[in-house]
Design a protein around this motif. Structure first.
Motif, short mmCIF file in Angstrom:
data_model
loop_
_atom_site.label_atom_id
_atom_site.label_comp_id
_atom_site.label_asym_id
_atom_site.label_seq_id
_atom_site.Cartn_x
_atom_site.Cartn_y
_atom_site.Cartn_z
N GLU A 1 -1.34 -0.64 11.76
CA GLU A 1 -1.59 0.33 12.84
C GLU A 1 -0.46 1.36 12.90
O GLU A 1 0.71 1.04 12.82
N GLY A 2 -0.86 2.62 13.05
CA GLY A 2 0.10 3.71 13.15
C GLY A 2 0.33 4.44 11.85
O GLY A 2 0.84 5.58 11.84
N PHE A 3 -0.02 3.81 10.72
CA PHE A 3 0.26 4.39 9.41
C PHE A 3 -0.96 5.04 8.76
O PHE A 3 -0.88 5.56 7.65
N LEU A 4 -2.10 5.01 9.45
CA LEU A 4 -3.34 5.58 8.91
C LEU A 4 -3.49 7.00 9.45
O LEU A 4 -4.23 7.27 10.38
N TYR A 5 -2.78 7.90 8.83
CA TYR A 5 -2.62 9.25 9.37
C TYR A 5 -3.96 9.97 9.53
O TYR A 5 -4.76 10.02 8.59
N PRO A 6 -4.22 10.53 10.72
CA PRO A 6 -5.49 11.23 10.95
C PRO A 6 -5.54 12.55 10.20
O PRO A 6 -4.64 13.39 10.32
N ALA A 7 -6.57 12.73 9.41
CA ALA A 7 -6.76 13.95 8.61
C ALA A 7 -8.14 13.88 7.96
O ALA A 7 -8.84 12.87 8.09
N PRO B 1 2.25 0.05 17.35
CA PRO B 1 1.43 1.18 17.77
C PRO B 1 0.06 0.71 18.27
O PRO B 1 -0.42 -0.35 17.88
N ILE B 2 -0.55 1.53 19.13
CA ILE B 2 -1.87 1.18 19.65
C ILE B 2 -2.95 2.12 19.09
O ILE B 2 -4.06 2.19 19.62
N GLY B 3 -2.62 2.80 18.03
CA GLY B 3 -3.55 3.73 17.38
C GLY B 3 -2.78 4.54 16.36
O GLY B 3 -1.61 4.28 16.09
N ASN B 4 -3.45 5.52 15.81
CA ASN B 4 -2.84 6.35 14.77
C ASN B 4 -2.66 7.77 15.28
O ASN B 4 -3.63 8.53 15.37
N PRO B 5 -1.42 8.14 15.62
CA PRO B 5 -1.17 9.44 16.24
C PRO B 5 -1.20 10.58 15.24
O PRO B 5 -0.91 10.41 14.05
N LEU C 1 0.81 -1.21 0.00
CA LEU C 1 0.00 0.00 0.00
C LEU C 1 0.85 1.27 0.00
O LEU C 1 0.32 2.36 -0.15
N GLY C 2 2.15 1.09 0.21
CA GLY C 2 3.03 2.26 0.15
C GLY C 2 3.88 2.51 1.38
O GLY C 2 4.68 3.45 1.39
N VAL C 3 3.72 1.70 2.43
CA VAL C 3 4.57 1.86 3.61
C VAL C 3 5.96 1.32 3.27
O VAL C 3 6.10 0.17 2.87
N ASP C 4 6.98 2.15 3.45
CA ASP C 4 8.33 1.70 3.14
C ASP C 4 8.74 0.59 4.10
O ASP C 4 8.51 0.69 5.31
N GLU C 5 9.35 -0.44 3.56
CA GLU C 5 9.72 -1.60 4.39
C GLU C 5 10.66 -1.23 5.52
O GLU C 5 10.69 -1.89 6.56
N SER C 6 11.42 -0.16 5.35
CA SER C 6 12.38 0.25 6.38
C SER C 6 11.69 0.65 7.68
O SER C 6 12.33 0.67 8.74
N TRP C 7 10.39 0.97 7.62
CA TRP C 7 9.67 1.31 8.84
C TRP C 7 9.63 0.12 9.81
O TRP C 7 9.64 0.31 11.02
N PHE C 8 9.57 -1.07 9.28
CA PHE C 8 9.37 -2.25 10.14
C PHE C 8 10.71 -2.73 10.70
O PHE C 8 11.15 -3.85 10.46
N THR C 9 11.33 -1.83 11.46
CA THR C 9 12.64 -2.12 12.05
C THR C 9 12.65 -1.66 13.50
O THR C 9 12.16 -0.56 13.81
N ARG C 10 13.17 -2.50 14.38
CA ARG C 10 13.34 -2.14 15.79
C ARG C 10 14.77 -2.40 16.20
O ARG C 10 15.42 -3.32 15.70
N THR C 11 15.23 -1.61 17.14
CA THR C 11 16.60 -1.78 17.64
C THR C 11 16.64 -2.44 19.02
O THR C 11 17.71 -2.61 19.58
N ASP C 12 15.46 -2.81 19.54
CA ASP C 12 15.41 -3.41 20.88
C ASP C 12 15.28 -4.93 20.83
O ASP C 12 15.04 -5.58 21.86
N GLY C 13 15.43 -5.51 19.64
CA GLY C 13 15.40 -6.96 19.53
C GLY C 13 14.03 -7.57 19.41
O GLY C 13 13.91 -8.79 19.21
N LYS C 14 12.97 -6.76 19.51
CA LYS C 14 11.62 -7.30 19.42
C LYS C 14 11.20 -7.45 17.96
O LYS C 14 11.56 -6.65 17.11
N ILE D 1 -4.39 7.20 1.85
CA ILE D 1 -4.10 7.54 3.24
C ILE D 1 -2.63 7.31 3.55
O ILE D 1 -1.98 8.14 4.22
N ILE D 2 -2.08 6.21 3.06
CA ILE D 2 -0.65 5.93 3.28
C ILE D 2 0.21 6.98 2.58
O ILE D 2 1.24 7.42 3.11
N ALA D 3 -0.21 7.40 1.39
CA ALA D 3 0.54 8.44 0.68
C ALA D 3 0.58 9.72 1.50
O ALA D 3 1.61 10.42 1.56
#
Length: 396
Positions: free
Chosen positions: A203-209, A339-343, A182-195, A226-228
């Motif tokens: 979740e988190g990518f559906l920007y409120p507007a 994320p637990i919602g869309n900030p 849908l357009g979310v860059d794969e680099s977003w799905f990265t964590r540095t805490d090992g999880k 919406i992702i764009a």
């Protein structure tokens, strides 16, 4: 008669030497032919040839329908189209008779450059000037408008989108399983805490507007739009670059999680950056258990698993300490899985730039207006909780 005349003219033109034809075209050839045709026209009219006039009048005047138009025509105007491009589209859908008629009308109207991209409800066989006026009238635009408030979960978002577009929620759920597509860059799905990161979690990518959606879009098209917008807002805020530069090894995805929690916990904009700092302090600072201890994450799990969300005072110990709940931040250390919602913008800015020199580990709303109090120790938090109870917050 006129057809015979057309044939004679064509034969004479072809019989002339090529160089002569080029000179004629290059030096007002059309004017010469127009003069000749004028003489023919006068002769035909003198003989009562109104039919003949109707056959040649297009040589002098751009073809145009008299209007007002007939059946409805749905037309899409795309971003960046010129008047000629728009005219071509209208001709193809039989809205106007000729491109020249439309571009002529556009030249005569200094507002013609204000035509917005989108879908329009027009009519076939409109007068070109009427078609232009309709394209400049906001009432002619055919859009699906929907507002997504800050903090909605993906499920709540899909419900609102479904209500606006009449597309079933199930279709949004199906399309959402591939955020990268849908357009979310794969680099977003990265964590540095090992999880581990779930790359199917939107979740988190559906920007409120507030969105103006194409009425012809399917669920995939709506989510792509919406992702764009999410991508554009992240670029505008310089979210990724700022987090990578200032947050000491925390990935943008982790900061997005923090923003979503701050959006859920803080009722006032002034507290977004402070709550974000407390979350960072607990998850990555010197806090003993490294756990967030938040009811909002527990409730998020209840919501997405089809259970009833509960106010904090009604959450049971079984709810708070469910070992099978991946969003159990009372016992599990660090940030939740996602994320637990869309900030919105303020929460995102708070997660990017949390309040500096803010050594607190606890926060709580102490009145019905959403005023927050912060504590450094457990004793501080107990006092703040008692104050909240005194002010009518049902916690005690």
């Amino acid at each position: 008669m006129l057809d015979d005349l057309d044939a004679v003219l064509e034969e004479e033109e072809q019989a002339r030497p090529a160089e002569t034809r080029r000179r004629a075209r290059g030096r007002g050839g059309r004017s010469a032919v127009a003069f000749f045709m004028s003489l023919v026209l006068l002769g035909l009219l003198a003989g009562g040839g109104w039919y003949a006039y109707s056959k040649v009048k297009g040589f002098f005047v751009d073809d145009d329908y008299p209007g007002p138009g007939g059946a409805e025509a749905i037309v899409e105007i795309k971003s960046g189209q010129s008047a000629t491009d728009i005219g071509t589209t209208l001709v193809q859908q039989k809205v106007v008779a000729s491109v020249d008629a439309f571009t002529g009308a556009a030249k005569d109207n200094n507002r013609s450059k204000n035509i917005q991209a989108g879908w329009y409800k027009l009519r076939v066989e409109m007068k070109a000037s009427d078609a232009l006026a309709a394209l400049l009238d906001p009432k002619s635009r055919w859009v699906t408008k929907v507002t997504l408030p800050e903090g909605l979960s993906y499920q709540q978002t899909f419900q609102k989108l479904s209500e606006a577009t009449k597309i079933p929620v199930a279709e949004f759920e199906k399309a959402a399983k591939n955020p990268i597509g849908l357009g979310v860059d794969e680099s977003w799905f990265t964590r540095t805490d090992g999880k581990k990161v779930d790359k199917t979690d939107i979740e988190g990518f559906l920007y409120p507007a507030t969105y103006e959606l194409s009425p012809r879009a399917d669920a995939t098209g709506v989510l792509k739009a919406i992702i764009a917008n999410f991508n554009a807002e992240m670029e505008r805020l310089e979210f990724v670059a700022t987090v990578q530069k200032t947050r000491g090894g925390i990935s943008p995805y982790q900061a997005l999680i923090v923003a979503s929690i701050a959006q859920a916990e803080a009722l006032k904009d002034v507290d977004m950056a402070k709550v974000s700092r407390v979350i960072y302090n607990r998850a990555y600072g010197d806090f003993d258990c490294k756990c967030l201890g938040l009811d909002s994450t527990v409730n998020y799990w209840l919501r997405i698993t089809g259970k009833k969300v509960k106010p904090s005072e009604k959450l049971t110990q079984a709810d708070l300490h469910n070992p099978n709940n991946p969003y159990n931040t009372h016992d599990k250390s660090g940030l939740p899985p996602g994320p637990i919602g869309n900030p919105g913008e303020v929460a995102l800015k708070g997660a990017m730039n949390p309040t500096n020199n803010f050594p607190y580990y606890y926060f709580i709303s102490i009145d019905t207006k959403g005023t927050m109090a912060y504590g450094k120790t457990g004793e501080d938090h107990v006092r703040n909780t008692q104050l909240a109870c005194k002010n009518g917050i049902p916690l005690c």
